[in-house]
Scaffold this motif. Structure first.
Motif, PDB file in Angstrom:
ATOM      1  N   HIS A  39       0.859  -1.187   0.000  1.00 34.33           N
ATOM      2  CA  HIS A  39       0.000   0.000   0.000  1.00 34.33           C
ATOM      3  C   HIS A  39       0.894   1.236   0.000  1.00 34.33           C
ATOM      4  N   LEU A  40       1.002   1.860  -1.168  1.00 31.77           N
ATOM      5  CA  LEU A  40       1.951   2.958  -1.356  1.00 31.77           C
ATOM      6  C   LEU A  40       1.232   4.300  -1.281  1.00 31.77           C
ATOM      7  N   PRO A  41       1.461   5.073  -0.230  1.00 31.56           N
ATOM      8  CA  PRO A  41       0.812   6.380  -0.130  1.00 31.56           C
ATOM      9  C   PRO A  41       1.606   7.461  -0.867  1.00 31.56           C
ATOM     10  N   PHE A  42       0.875   8.342  -1.520  1.00 32.72           N
ATOM     11  CA  PHE A  42       1.446   9.518  -2.169  1.00 32.72           C
ATOM     12  C   PHE A  42       0.777  10.735  -1.554  1.00 32.72           C
ATOM     13  N   ILE A  43       1.536  11.809  -1.358  1.00 34.44           N
ATOM     14  CA  ILE A  43       0.946  13.036  -0.833  1.00 34.44           C
ATOM     15  C   ILE A  43       1.293  14.211  -1.736  1.00 34.44           C
ATOM     16  N   SER A  67       2.086 -15.917 -18.147  1.00 35.09           N
ATOM     17  CA  SER A  67       2.931 -15.054 -17.315  1.00 35.09           C
ATOM     18  C   SER A  67       2.875 -15.496 -15.855  1.00 35.09           C
ATOM     19  N   LEU A  68       4.022 -15.674 -15.280  1.00 37.37           N
ATOM     20  CA  LEU A  68       4.106 -15.993 -13.857  1.00 37.37           C
ATOM     21  C   LEU A  68       4.146 -14.725 -13.013  1.00 37.37           C
ATOM     22  N   ASP A  69       4.377 -13.597 -13.649  1.00 38.43           N
ATOM     23  CA  ASP A  69       4.557 -12.314 -12.961  1.00 38.43           C
ATOM     24  C   ASP A  69       3.402 -11.389 -13.343  1.00 38.43           C
ATOM     25  N   ARG A  70       2.317 -11.394 -12.555  1.00 36.18           N
ATOM     26  CA  ARG A  70       1.094 -10.683 -12.926  1.00 36.18           C
ATOM     27  C   ARG A  70       0.709  -9.676 -11.850  1.00 36.18           C
ATOM     28  N   TRP A  71       1.422  -8.594 -11.759  1.00 31.35           N
ATOM     29  CA  TRP A  71       1.161  -7.558 -10.765  1.00 31.35           C
ATOM     30  C   TRP A  71       0.158  -6.545 -11.305  1.00 31.35           C
ATOM     31  N   TYR A  72      -0.719  -6.052 -10.440  1.00 33.52           N
ATOM     32  CA  TYR A  72      -1.690  -5.027 -10.808  1.00 33.52           C
ATOM     33  C   TYR A  72      -1.796  -4.022  -9.667  1.00 33.52           C
ATOM     34  N   GLY A  73      -2.501  -2.941  -9.922  1.00 32.25           N
ATOM     35  CA  GLY A  73      -2.675  -1.917  -8.898  1.00 32.25           C
ATOM     36  C   GLY A  73      -4.139  -1.545  -8.715  1.00 32.25           C
ATOM     37  N   ASP A  74      -4.419  -0.952  -7.582  1.00 29.48           N
ATOM     38  CA  ASP A  74      -5.751  -0.435  -7.283  1.00 29.48           C
ATOM     39  C   ASP A  74      -5.586   0.884  -6.548  1.00 29.48           C
ATOM     40  N   ILE A  75      -6.244   1.904  -7.049  1.00 27.11           N
ATOM     41  CA  ILE A  75      -6.189   3.231  -6.418  1.00 27.11           C
ATOM     42  C   ILE A  75      -7.161   3.255  -5.257  1.00 27.11           C
ATOM     43  N   LEU A  98       0.234   6.721 -11.514  1.00 25.35           N
ATOM     44  CA  LEU A  98       0.299   6.009 -12.786  1.00 25.35           C
ATOM     45  C   LEU A  98       1.730   5.900 -13.297  1.00 25.35           C
ATOM     46  N   THR A  99       2.573   6.860 -12.961  1.00 22.30           N
ATOM     47  CA  THR A  99       4.007   6.745 -13.264  1.00 22.30           C
ATOM     48  C   THR A  99       4.608   5.587 -12.478  1.00 22.30           C
ATOM     49  N   GLU A 100       4.241   5.479 -11.211  1.00 18.83           N
ATOM     50  CA  GLU A 100       4.707   4.351 -10.390  1.00 18.83           C
ATOM     51  C   GLU A 100       4.234   3.025 -10.987  1.00 18.83           C
ATOM     52  N   ALA A 101       2.977   2.986 -11.433  1.00 20.99           N
ATOM     53  CA  ALA A 101       2.429   1.769 -12.036  1.00 20.99           C
ATOM     54  C   ALA A 101       3.211   1.378 -13.288  1.00 20.99           C
ATOM     55  N   ARG A 102       3.535   2.363 -14.122  1.00 17.77           N
ATOM     56  CA  ARG A 102       4.319   2.086 -15.332  1.00 17.77           C
ATOM     57  C   ARG A 102       5.714   1.592 -14.960  1.00 17.77           C
ATOM     58  N   THR A 103       6.347   2.254 -14.001  1.00 19.68           N
ATOM     59  CA  THR A 103       7.695   1.882 -13.563  1.00 19.68           C
ATOM     60  C   THR A 103       7.723   0.445 -13.060  1.00 19.68           C
ATOM     61  N   ARG A 104       6.686   0.036 -12.355  1.00 17.50           N
ATOM     62  CA  ARG A 104       6.599  -1.320 -11.814  1.00 17.50           C
ATOM     63  C   ARG A 104       6.108  -2.332 -12.848  1.00 17.50           C
ATOM     64  N   GLY A 105       5.686  -1.873 -14.007  1.00 16.92           N
ATOM     65  CA  GLY A 105       5.197  -2.772 -15.045  1.00 16.92           C
ATOM     66  C   GLY A 105       3.880  -3.441 -14.694  1.00 16.92           C
ATOM     67  N   LEU A 107       0.107  -4.688 -14.782  1.00 18.05           N
ATOM     68  CA  LEU A 107      -0.771  -5.071 -15.895  1.00 18.05           C
ATOM     69  C   LEU A 107      -1.869  -4.052 -16.116  1.00 18.05           C
ATOM     70  N   HIS A 108      -2.453  -3.574 -15.030  1.00 11.23           N
ATOM     71  CA  HIS A 108      -3.520  -2.581 -15.083  1.00 11.23           C
ATOM     72  C   HIS A 108      -3.684  -1.973 -13.699  1.00 11.23           C
ATOM     73  N   VAL A 109      -4.434  -0.897 -13.645  1.00 14.08           N
ATOM     74  CA  VAL A 109      -4.774  -0.240 -12.380  1.00 14.08           C
ATOM     75  C   VAL A 109      -6.277  -0.054 -12.368  1.00 14.08           C
ATOM     76  N   THR A 110      -6.899  -0.444 -11.269  1.00 14.61           N
ATOM     77  CA  THR A 110      -8.339  -0.280 -11.105  1.00 14.61           C
ATOM     78  C   THR A 110      -8.611   0.817 -10.084  1.00 14.61           C
ATOM     79  N   VAL A 111      -9.859   1.255 -10.067  1.00 14.90           N
ATOM     80  CA  VAL A 111     -10.311   2.181  -9.034  1.00 14.90           C
ATOM     81  C   VAL A 111     -11.794   1.940  -8.817  1.00 14.90           C
ATOM     82  N   HIS A 112     -12.188   1.947  -7.566  1.00 15.43           N
ATOM     83  CA  HIS A 112     -13.600   1.832  -7.194  1.00 15.43           C
ATOM     84  C   HIS A 112     -14.035   3.232  -6.797  1.00 15.43           C
ATOM     85  N   SER A 113     -14.820   3.855  -7.646  1.00 18.44           N
ATOM     86  CA  SER A 113     -15.102   5.281  -7.507  1.00 18.44           C
ATOM     87  C   SER A 113     -16.549   5.550  -7.119  1.00 18.44           C
TER      88      SER A 113
END
Length: 140
Positions: A39-43, A67-75, A98-105, A107-113
């Motif tokens: 859980h990476l906080p940004f301020i 792919s054995l390496d399937r990382w994703y993100g969630d805002i 989103l820059t962090e997500a790209r840097t980490r490669g 797969l996708h980023v989700t958000v529950h809005s």
């Protein structure tokens, strides 16, 4: 404005933005420290004051044959102080995440809005997706 990854030194302001009561601050800080890898906080800061925050959850999906390496993100927990809204702070937080997500490669980023923020996320490159379904526990 400066947007940066938050650190343990920022726990009190992160808690304040989330509305965490003072008597729960230590437990909240312990949680932040225990989840520092996922859980990476940004301020966002203006004139030395924290005016907003957003979190990126980084998790791994079950490996597949492709792919054995399937990382994703969630805002999560995007917040900008009311008096600082409509100044591009949320967009700057999204850009950093989103820059962090790209840097980490990721797969996708989700958000529950919430409904009010859907247009914000659409402006920041998100799109509706037909495959997301939700289950919530009902009464037993």
């Amino acid at each position: 404005m400066i947007v940066r990854r938050a650190s343990v030194a920022d726990v009190a302001v992160l808690a304040e933005l989330r509305g965490i009561d003072a008597e729960k601050l230590k437990a909240y800080g312990d949680w932040v420290a225990a989840h520092a890898d996922t859980h990476l906080p940004f301020i966002a800061e203006m004139d030395g004051h924290v005016v907003g925050a957003a979190w990126l959850l980084v998790a791994q999906r079950v490996p597949s044959n492709e792919s054995l390496d399937r990382w994703y993100g969630d805002i999560q927990s995007v917040q900008v102080r009311e008096e600082y809204r409509n100044r591009g702070i949320g967009g700057a937080l999204m850009a950093a995440i989103l820059t962090e997500a790209r840097t980490r490669g990721l797969l996708h980023v989700t958000v529950h809005s919430g409904r009010r923020a859907v247009d914000f996320y659409l402006r920041n490159g998100f799109r509706h997706h037909r495959q997301i379904l939700l289950w919530e526990p009902g009464p037993s």
